[in-house]
Design a protein around this motif. Sequence first.
Motif, mmCIF file in Angstrom:
data_model
loop_
_atom_site.group_PDB
_atom_site.id
_atom_site.type_symbol
_atom_site.label_atom_id
_atom_site.label_comp_id
_atom_site.label_asym_id
_atom_site.label_seq_id
_atom_site.Cartn_x
_atom_site.Cartn_y
_atom_site.Cartn_z
ATOM 1 N N LYS A 111 1.073 -1.687 0.001
ATOM 2 C CA LYS A 111 0.277 -0.113 -0.193
ATOM 3 C C LYS A 111 0.917 0.569 0.546
ATOM 4 O O LYS A 111 0.131 2.094 -0.196
ATOM 5 C CB LYS A 111 -1.210 0.511 1.547
ATOM 6 C CG LYS A 111 -2.322 -1.579 1.273
ATOM 7 C CD LYS A 111 -2.797 -1.057 2.608
ATOM 8 C CE LYS A 111 -3.204 -2.468 2.659
ATOM 9 N NZ LYS A 111 -4.265 -2.288 3.490
ATOM 10 N N ILE A 112 2.347 1.419 0.814
ATOM 11 C CA ILE A 112 2.871 2.515 0.538
ATOM 12 C C ILE A 112 3.443 2.825 -0.707
ATOM 13 O O ILE A 112 4.656 3.823 -0.833
ATOM 14 C CB ILE A 112 4.122 2.637 1.597
ATOM 15 C CG1 ILE A 112 4.624 0.812 1.921
ATOM 16 C CG2 ILE A 112 3.185 1.886 2.966
ATOM 17 C CD1 ILE A 112 6.037 0.863 3.064
ATOM 18 N N TYR A 113 3.467 1.700 -1.178
ATOM 19 C CA TYR A 113 4.692 1.839 -3.278
ATOM 20 C C TYR A 113 4.595 3.023 -3.335
ATOM 21 O O TYR A 113 4.973 3.914 -4.450
ATOM 22 C CB TYR A 113 4.282 0.646 -3.584
ATOM 23 C CG TYR A 113 4.985 0.287 -5.006
ATOM 24 C CD1 TYR A 113 6.136 0.371 -5.040
ATOM 25 C CD2 TYR A 113 4.234 1.267 -6.390
ATOM 26 C CE1 TYR A 113 6.935 0.509 -6.666
ATOM 27 C CE2 TYR A 113 5.262 1.578 -7.789
ATOM 28 C CZ TYR A 113 5.934 1.278 -7.266
ATOM 29 O OH TYR A 113 7.128 0.810 -8.746
ATOM 30 N N ILE A 149 3.364 6.489 -1.802
ATOM 31 C CA ILE A 149 3.764 6.910 -1.366
ATOM 32 C C ILE A 149 4.816 7.021 -1.973
ATOM 33 O O ILE A 149 5.682 8.359 -1.451
ATOM 34 C CB ILE A 149 3.271 7.330 0.078
ATOM 35 C CG1 ILE A 149 1.351 6.274 0.551
ATOM 36 C CG2 ILE A 149 3.781 8.253 0.854
ATOM 37 C CD1 ILE A 149 1.256 6.166 1.596
ATOM 38 N N TYR A 150 5.722 6.370 -1.205
ATOM 39 C CA TYR A 150 6.785 6.026 -1.987
ATOM 40 C C TYR A 150 7.104 5.988 -3.397
ATOM 41 O O TYR A 150 8.322 5.249 -3.451
ATOM 42 C CB TYR A 150 8.240 5.656 -0.868
ATOM 43 C CG TYR A 150 7.902 5.929 0.689
ATOM 44 C CD1 TYR A 150 8.065 7.216 0.986
ATOM 45 C CD2 TYR A 150 6.637 5.916 1.706
ATOM 46 C CE1 TYR A 150 7.370 7.673 2.941
ATOM 47 C CE2 TYR A 150 6.263 5.805 2.800
ATOM 48 C CZ TYR A 150 6.809 7.025 2.820
ATOM 49 O OH TYR A 150 6.636 7.216 4.185
ATOM 50 N N GLU A 151 6.971 5.838 -3.950
ATOM 51 C CA GLU A 151 7.101 5.982 -5.701
ATOM 52 C C GLU A 151 8.341 5.989 -6.068
ATOM 53 O O GLU A 151 9.399 4.841 -6.982
ATOM 54 C CB GLU A 151 6.111 6.128 -6.671
ATOM 55 C CG GLU A 151 6.580 5.108 -8.160
ATOM 56 C CD GLU A 151 4.935 5.450 -8.766
ATOM 57 O OE1 GLU A 151 5.142 4.700 -9.786
ATOM 58 O OE2 GLU A 151 4.111 6.456 -8.285
ATOM 59 N N LYS A 152 8.963 6.938 -5.927
ATOM 60 C CA LYS A 152 10.165 7.210 -6.375
ATOM 61 C C LYS A 152 11.485 6.596 -5.748
ATOM 62 O O LYS A 152 12.333 5.747 -5.898
ATOM 63 C CB LYS A 152 10.777 8.713 -6.129
ATOM 64 C CG LYS A 152 10.251 9.306 -7.019
ATOM 65 C CD LYS A 152 11.002 10.945 -7.129
ATOM 66 C CE LYS A 152 9.655 11.505 -7.511
ATOM 67 N NZ LYS A 152 9.738 13.245 -8.280
ATOM 68 N N LEU A 153 11.072 6.400 -4.406
ATOM 69 C CA LEU A 153 12.014 5.369 -3.147
ATOM 70 C C LEU A 153 12.080 4.323 -3.822
ATOM 71 O O LEU A 153 13.319 3.388 -4.126
ATOM 72 C CB LEU A 153 11.507 5.743 -2.668
ATOM 73 C CG LEU A 153 12.262 4.899 -1.336
ATOM 74 C CD1 LEU A 153 13.891 5.715 -0.528
ATOM 75 C CD2 LEU A 153 11.995 5.039 1.040
ATOM 76 N N PHE A 154 10.949 3.320 -4.140
ATOM 77 C CA PHE A 154 11.018 2.356 -4.576
ATOM 78 C C PHE A 154 11.083 2.044 -6.084
ATOM 79 O O PHE A 154 11.911 0.820 -5.966
ATOM 80 C CB PHE A 154 9.104 1.044 -4.830
ATOM 81 C CG PHE A 154 9.306 1.551 -3.095
ATOM 82 C CD1 PHE A 154 9.054 0.125 -2.317
ATOM 83 C CD2 PHE A 154 8.090 2.065 -2.251
ATOM 84 C CE1 PHE A 154 8.083 0.145 -1.655
ATOM 85 C CE2 PHE A 154 7.225 0.889 -1.054
ATOM 86 C CZ PHE A 154 8.026 -0.009 -0.862
ATOM 87 N N GLN A 155 11.112 2.711 -6.881
ATOM 88 C CA GLN A 155 12.506 2.362 -7.694
ATOM 89 C C GLN A 155 13.168 2.182 -7.881
ATOM 90 O O GLN A 155 14.328 2.045 -9.149
ATOM 91 C CB GLN A 155 11.568 4.050 -8.979
ATOM 92 C CG GLN A 155 10.080 3.872 -9.709
ATOM 93 C CD GLN A 155 9.343 4.825 -10.065
ATOM 94 O OE1 GLN A 155 9.520 5.711 -10.063
ATOM 95 N NE2 GLN A 155 8.066 5.033 -10.958
ATOM 96 N N ARG A 156 13.618 3.373 -7.006
ATOM 97 C CA ARG A 156 15.357 3.643 -7.124
ATOM 98 C C ARG A 156 15.842 2.221 -6.035
ATOM 99 O O ARG A 156 16.992 1.573 -7.127
ATOM 100 C CB ARG A 156 16.115 4.387 -6.410
ATOM 101 C CG ARG A 156 15.468 5.740 -6.720
ATOM 102 C CD ARG A 156 16.950 6.637 -6.112
ATOM 103 N NE ARG A 156 16.277 6.808 -4.954
ATOM 104 C CZ ARG A 156 15.329 8.164 -4.499
ATOM 105 N NH1 ARG A 156 14.650 8.606 -5.381
ATOM 106 N NH2 ARG A 156 14.827 8.183 -3.286
ATOM 107 N N ALA A 157 15.402 1.229 -5.773
ATOM 108 C CA ALA A 157 15.185 -0.090 -4.413
ATOM 109 C C ALA A 157 14.757 -0.917 -6.562
ATOM 110 O O ALA A 157 15.717 -1.922 -5.801
ATOM 111 C CB ALA A 157 14.211 -0.130 -3.805
#
Length: 248
Positions: free
Chosen positions: A60-62, A64-72
């Motif tokens: 669910k938090i993807y 919200i933190y999409e840019k952070l997840f994309q880098r990861a």
Amino acid sequence: GLLSRSDIIIHSERTLLEALQDWILAHNDTNSRTVKDLISRIRFPMILPEELFDLKFTIKIYSIYEKLFQRAYQQASEFHTVSLQRLRQHVNLSDSSYIPRIYTSSAWSYLYNSTGRYSVMSDVYHYRYDSSTQSSFTTAKHTSFLYTSQKMTWTSFFFSSAQQCRNSFSDCRFDTSPVLALLLQSYVDNNIEFQNKAVLICKNSYISDVLDFKNNFAAIPANNLTFSSRFPCDSMYSSFRYVIRPLY
């Protein structure tokens, strides 16, 4: 912090991410810098590509933190698709992101349930395991997707006495019992090392301690109460989990 540690015992890295999400949502704290730091400590390269794809739709938090997840995700994608030789040229593989924790899923571990009995003499507990045994199980060669189809065969041994261990292996030089042994039966790749662990479980309810397999062996003191464990076991260990941890 806790998420920086490699000695966390968890079913999988995905499980840890899901637990972190539950904590974030329970605290209603989705915008703090602390939360971003915690997410960045998830070891995304330890999650296989298909699972990473699924997480885009289930976490669910993807959004919200999409840019952070994309880098990861980019970091994980490179780990899973780029050859070791190329990775070593550009990536610090000793970084914690590329180090597995102690994963207890069947993909990376085997659980042996022991049997035994104890007696009481002069207020001192004496424990005796009834038998010795050996089992075989398989894991992938490495956590990288490049190796998922390459299987490694392991043989786990449980010796109820040190003498049985010495009778089976000339390099087993222990006086205490029981003794656990873990041997790789497949071809060894010189580019991959293994830092395997033995997880000691008490009363089928909690983890008492974790031992390193050193030269394929892990010796367990006969009297659990004198063992310098963080969570002492006042009975015989109910089971032992053999955990495989491959590293470049």
